[in-house]
Design a protein around this motif. Structure first.
Motif, mmCIF file in Angstrom:
data_model
loop_
_atom_site.group_PDB
_atom_site.id
_atom_site.type_symbol
_atom_site.label_atom_id
_atom_site.label_comp_id
_atom_site.label_asym_id
_atom_site.label_seq_id
_atom_site.Cartn_x
_atom_site.Cartn_y
_atom_site.Cartn_z
ATOM 1 N N LEU A 171 -18.209 -12.529 6.530
ATOM 2 C CA LEU A 171 -17.994 -11.294 5.786
ATOM 3 C C LEU A 171 -18.633 -10.103 6.501
ATOM 4 C CD1 LEU A 171 -18.628 -12.593 2.142
ATOM 5 C CD2 LEU A 171 -16.437 -11.846 3.096
ATOM 6 N N ALA A 172 -19.799 -10.341 7.098
ATOM 7 C CA ALA A 172 -20.483 -9.269 7.832
ATOM 8 C C ALA A 172 -19.685 -8.850 9.053
ATOM 9 C CB ALA A 172 -21.880 -9.734 8.246
ATOM 10 N N TRP A 173 -18.967 -9.801 9.635
ATOM 11 C CA TRP A 173 -18.120 -9.485 10.795
ATOM 12 C C TRP A 173 -16.889 -8.694 10.368
ATOM 13 C CZ3 TRP A 173 -13.325 -12.216 12.139
ATOM 14 C CH2 TRP A 173 -12.804 -11.810 13.377
ATOM 15 N N LEU A 174 -16.328 -9.058 9.216
ATOM 16 C CA LEU A 174 -15.137 -8.369 8.713
ATOM 17 C C LEU A 174 -15.472 -6.995 8.133
ATOM 18 C CD1 LEU A 174 -13.343 -11.371 6.943
ATOM 19 C CD2 LEU A 174 -12.644 -10.259 9.065
ATOM 20 N N TYR A 175 -16.625 -6.902 7.468
ATOM 21 C CA TYR A 175 -17.030 -5.651 6.818
ATOM 22 C C TYR A 175 -18.455 -5.277 7.247
ATOM 23 C CZ TYR A 175 -13.298 -7.588 3.901
ATOM 24 O OH TYR A 175 -12.131 -8.153 3.460
ATOM 25 N N PRO A 176 -18.638 -4.937 8.516
ATOM 26 C CA PRO A 176 -19.988 -4.688 9.042
ATOM 27 C C PRO A 176 -20.732 -3.549 8.339
ATOM 28 C CG PRO A 176 -18.308 -3.922 10.584
ATOM 29 C CD PRO A 176 -17.608 -4.722 9.551
ATOM 30 N N GLU A 177 -20.009 -2.523 7.889
ATOM 31 C CA GLU A 177 -20.676 -1.394 7.240
ATOM 32 C C GLU A 177 -21.335 -1.795 5.919
ATOM 33 O OE1 GLU A 177 -16.563 -1.861 5.923
ATOM 34 O OE2 GLU A 177 -17.439 -1.567 7.913
ATOM 35 N N GLU A 178 -20.790 -2.824 5.258
ATOM 36 C CA GLU A 178 -21.355 -3.267 3.990
ATOM 37 C C GLU A 178 -22.574 -4.165 4.190
ATOM 38 O OE1 GLU A 178 -18.436 -5.005 1.455
ATOM 39 O OE2 GLU A 178 -16.924 -3.449 1.868
ATOM 40 N N TYR A 179 -22.715 -4.715 5.391
ATOM 41 C CA TYR A 179 -23.828 -5.624 5.674
ATOM 42 C C TYR A 179 -24.703 -5.077 6.813
ATOM 43 C CZ TYR A 179 -21.217 -9.085 2.932
ATOM 44 O OH TYR A 179 -20.570 -9.753 1.931
ATOM 45 N N PHE B 32 -5.851 -23.500 9.139
ATOM 46 C CA PHE B 32 -6.935 -22.573 9.446
ATOM 47 C C PHE B 32 -6.826 -21.313 8.599
ATOM 48 C CE2 PHE B 32 -8.330 -18.816 11.850
ATOM 49 C CZ PHE B 32 -9.679 -19.105 11.977
ATOM 50 N N ILE B 33 -5.609 -20.799 8.467
ATOM 51 C CA ILE B 33 -5.394 -19.582 7.673
ATOM 52 C C ILE B 33 -5.749 -19.830 6.207
ATOM 53 C CG2 ILE B 33 -3.661 -17.939 6.851
ATOM 54 C CD1 ILE B 33 -2.181 -18.393 9.529
ATOM 55 N N ILE B 34 -5.340 -20.995 5.710
ATOM 56 C CA ILE B 34 -5.649 -21.343 4.310
ATOM 57 C C ILE B 34 -7.159 -21.512 4.128
ATOM 58 C CG2 ILE B 34 -5.384 -23.121 2.538
ATOM 59 C CD1 ILE B 34 -2.574 -23.656 3.717
ATOM 60 N N ALA B 35 -7.795 -22.213 5.096
ATOM 61 C CA ALA B 35 -9.242 -22.445 5.015
ATOM 62 C C ALA B 35 -10.010 -21.131 5.056
ATOM 63 C CB ALA B 35 -9.689 -23.352 6.158
ATOM 64 N N LEU B 36 -9.577 -20.216 5.923
ATOM 65 C CA LEU B 36 -10.249 -18.916 6.033
ATOM 66 C C LEU B 36 -10.109 -18.131 4.728
ATOM 67 C CD1 LEU B 36 -11.766 -16.898 7.803
ATOM 68 C CD2 LEU B 36 -9.557 -16.029 8.606
ATOM 69 N N THR B 37 -8.928 -18.220 4.120
ATOM 70 C CA THR B 37 -8.712 -17.538 2.837
ATOM 71 C C THR B 37 -9.637 -18.092 1.761
ATOM 72 O OG1 THR B 37 -6.374 -17.194 3.419
ATOM 73 C CG2 THR B 37 -6.992 -16.941 1.095
ATOM 74 N N ILE C 166 -12.490 -19.701 2.305
ATOM 75 C CA ILE C 166 -13.878 -19.431 2.680
ATOM 76 C C ILE C 166 -14.328 -18.055 2.190
ATOM 77 C CG2 ILE C 166 -15.319 -18.865 4.701
ATOM 78 C CD1 ILE C 166 -13.984 -21.247 6.105
ATOM 79 N N LEU C 167 -13.400 -17.110 2.155
ATOM 80 C CA LEU C 167 -13.741 -15.742 1.767
ATOM 81 C C LEU C 167 -13.867 -15.566 0.252
ATOM 82 C CD1 LEU C 167 -11.486 -13.736 4.257
ATOM 83 C CD2 LEU C 167 -13.927 -14.237 4.440
ATOM 84 N N GLN C 168 -13.550 -16.629 -0.506
ATOM 85 C CA GLN C 168 -13.671 -16.537 -1.959
ATOM 86 C C GLN C 168 -15.136 -16.657 -2.377
ATOM 87 O OE1 GLN C 168 -10.883 -15.767 -3.691
ATOM 88 N NE2 GLN C 168 -9.958 -15.779 -1.639
ATOM 89 N N PRO C 169 -15.564 -15.943 -3.416
ATOM 90 C CA PRO C 169 -16.977 -15.929 -3.827
ATOM 91 C C PRO C 169 -17.531 -17.307 -4.202
ATOM 92 C CG PRO C 169 -15.734 -14.178 -4.907
ATOM 93 C CD PRO C 169 -14.733 -15.052 -4.223
ATOM 94 N N ASP C 170 -16.727 -18.162 -4.812
ATOM 95 C CA ASP C 170 -17.229 -19.445 -5.314
ATOM 96 C C ASP C 170 -16.861 -20.623 -4.406
ATOM 97 O OD1 ASP C 170 -14.565 -19.179 -5.768
ATOM 98 O OD2 ASP C 170 -14.568 -20.076 -7.778
ATOM 99 N N GLN C 171 -16.564 -20.352 -3.144
ATOM 100 C CA GLN C 171 -16.154 -21.411 -2.226
ATOM 101 C C GLN C 171 -17.304 -22.379 -1.945
ATOM 102 O OE1 GLN C 171 -17.024 -21.946 1.304
ATOM 103 N NE2 GLN C 171 -18.760 -20.556 0.969
#
Length: 367
Positions: free
Chosen positions: A211-219, A187-192, A194-199
């Motif tokens: 990404l919006a959940w992790l960085y709400p101010e940017e989204y 799960f940790i590997i998959a999440l890492t 998933i967060l890559q731009p070209d996944q």
């Protein structure tokens, strides 16, 4: 199929809990989108009728056709892929003879019934790797069809249900610990990844929600918009809320800060209009319903009854947690309904069907 039961064995407490939660949902929907309220009431009446009818049928007789239930489930999910209707970029709905419904919602109940009987019939093989592999394969087929709709939230929910059913069915701790040892790093590997731009593991919109959940101010003006407004709406309700059908222009429903608040974000409407007290009432009812189902499971006459009652309790409990977690920003937006509360006839009626089976398990409990 219909047996003679004693009225004192009927679980009226469970019925009162689900009806109370449904009434709260109907009130909230009437405020969020009044045109949907009559439809929700009709679904409530129909679901209540099905619940009572199914509660009087011997679940053991119905479970004899567990392979038929499985094939019906797979057939409906394949039909969605072939001829399903697309709404908001998701192909999840079927329209048969003018009746539109969402097979992924009914799939949860059908999978619980199927695995309840399959596991009971092969209870002595739960320590066998061969049987566990068979269960996994039979589960992966509907999971794949649901995921491809795409429906990430329901996929997560059915995975949780499968894990609960296998655990209750008697899965050995050595397998559980082995799976956890593999699943957590995976799960940790998959999440890492998933967060890559070209996944390419998940859809772009699903990645953006994480990404919006992790960085709400940017989204804040895009993917995080609804969740942030939902959190503000719940907070603005304070202790007792702004009042039912509040006319404040800054409210969620009047300001249109959340699209379709009557479905996935219905908890925001409840929090805003009924406050902390109303929000807690929903959580307490969900917990009590789940606990009551587990209490029924402990007294079930056989393993199938135990799995059915536990499965339905897990469905209501975990799905409720997921929906409220999304509304309060605890987890990414998954788009999953709040059981008995969110607008949606398939979800509501399916939940009542599940409770109908739990009631029958209760009627046949060990004396």
């Amino acid at each position: 199929m219909i047996k003679h039961y004693r009225i004192r064995d009927y679980d009226f407490k469970l019925i009162l809990l689900v009806v109370a939660l449904t009434v709260i949902g109907i009130l909230a929907i009437g405020s969020a989108k009044e045109s949907m309220q009559a439809k929700q009431i009709a679904g409530f009446v129909f679901g209540l009728f099905l619940m009572i009818v199914l509660s009087l049928f011997d679940y053991s007789v119905i479970l004899r056709f567990y392979w038929v239930l499985y094939l019906i489930n797979i057939g409906l999910l394949i039909l969605v892929e072939q001829m399903g209707e697309t709404v908001n970029n998701a192909q999840r709905w079927l329209n048969i003879f003018g009746i539109q419904f969402q097979p992924s919602e009914t799939a949860k109940i059908l999978l619980i019934l199927f695995f309840a009987q399959l596991i009971m019939r092969h209870q002595e093989e739960m320590g066998s790797l061969r049987f566990i592999a068979l269960c996994v394969i039979l589960f992966l087929i509907p999971l794949y069809l649901i995921y491809e709709q795409p429906d990430m939230s329901t996929s997560i929910m059915v995975i949780i249900l499968f894990c609960v059913m296998m655990f209750v069915g008697g899965l050995s701790w050595k397998y559980i610990l082995t799976i956890l040892a593999i699943a957590i790093p995976a799960f940790i590997i998959a999440l890492t990844l998933i967060l890559q731009p070209d996944q390419e593991l998940i859809e772009t919109y699903q990645q953006n929600r994480i990404l919006a959940w992790l960085y709400p101010e940017e989204y804040a003006n895009t993917e995080a918009y609804q969740q942030l407004n939902s959190e503000m709406a719940i907070g603005s309700g304070q202790l007792y809320g702004k009042g039912y059908k509040t006319n404040e222009i800054s409210s969620v429903k009047n300001g249109n800060f959340i699209s379709e608040p009557e479905t996935d974000f219905i908890y925001a409407v409840i929090g805003e209009e009924f406050g902390f007290v109303g929000g807690c009432a929903v959580i307490v009812l969900l917990i009590f319903i789940a606990i009551e189902c587990i209490m029924v499971a402990r007294r079930a006459k056989d393993l199938a009854g135990t799995i059915i009652a536990t499965g339905i309790g897990a469905l209501i409990g975990f799905q409720g947690i997921m929906n409220i977690s999304v509304a309060t920003g605890v987890m990414p937006n998954t788009g999953i309904p709040l059981p008995f509360v969110s607008a949606g006839l398939t979800s509501l009626v399916s939940a009542y069907i599940g409770i109908g089976f739990v009631l029958n398990v209760r009627l046949q409990c060990k004396k």
